[in-house]
Design a protein around this motif. Sequence first.
Motif: not given
Length: 298
Positions: A137-152
């Motif tokens: 769940h930590i790994s998934d959150a890090v990947r989701d936030i990282t991808d989200g910041v890049i896309e934003l």
Amino acid sequence: MNTPNASTSNTRTPDAGAGAGARADARKSGDQKPGDRKPHDRRSGGGPAADTVAPTTADAMTADAMLWIELLLRQFPELLTELAPAYRSPSAPRATLSGAHPAPAGPTRAEREEALRAEQAHGLTPSGARTSPLRLHISDAVRDITDGVIELDEAVHDRLRLPRPRREQVSGRLLRIAGLLDRAAADDVLLEHVRDEVRRMARRCTRALGGAEPVVRVSGRCPWCDSVSLRAFPARRAVLCVNPACRCTDRACDCRTDPAHRHAWSKGAWVRLAAESGADLAELTASTADTARREESR
């Protein structure tokens, strides 16, 4: 007895009245003396003074987006710390004293897979040196936030017709987005998208770190159980009755069959809820506002 002078008239002639009206109109149209003009009349349109103008919706949304970005900047490094393994990596160099036996190597891939199968099947944990369990769940959150910041970051640059942003770490991209909020404020759609995305990612980060969901007490009594158990959950944009014994009469509501379920009122039902519970609608609406300022005050 004195009689009025016949040569003096008590009524104004049409010409005199017209002249007075013209002079009054001219006075209103800007022929005032410098001392007669009020301070706010010197401003554009004679409107209210600039220091009395209330902040606009764009200003409030910009400030809220900035606070969510600041919250994410503080919490994301903590998320990376939670992801870091508690053991030394096998590839890291080990300091060995002269004459001492080398430290035993870590478990092999086959040993790790066997240990995982045993733990999944029987709940057994092997003794001895082993790797820390994966925190997916930590790994998934890090990947989701990282991808989200890049896309934003890329979406903001594209919407503002700026060159493609250069590569940067999450913190650098967030600071870059924060620096463009003033320009994004001219685009209501873009500003709302930025605010919603940084809020979503900050919420995801908070949940991954084990933070509790914010709850705000709401005045009034539950229409179903008559207890003072109404609570607003800003992250869900809903009001719930937290009384475990509360049951409603709606056959479609799961609170009748599931003891863990709580009856909820979404935004469309707040007017009726305020009327039936005796709560103040304005207070109820403010309690369900999902703002970063409320998150920081917890």
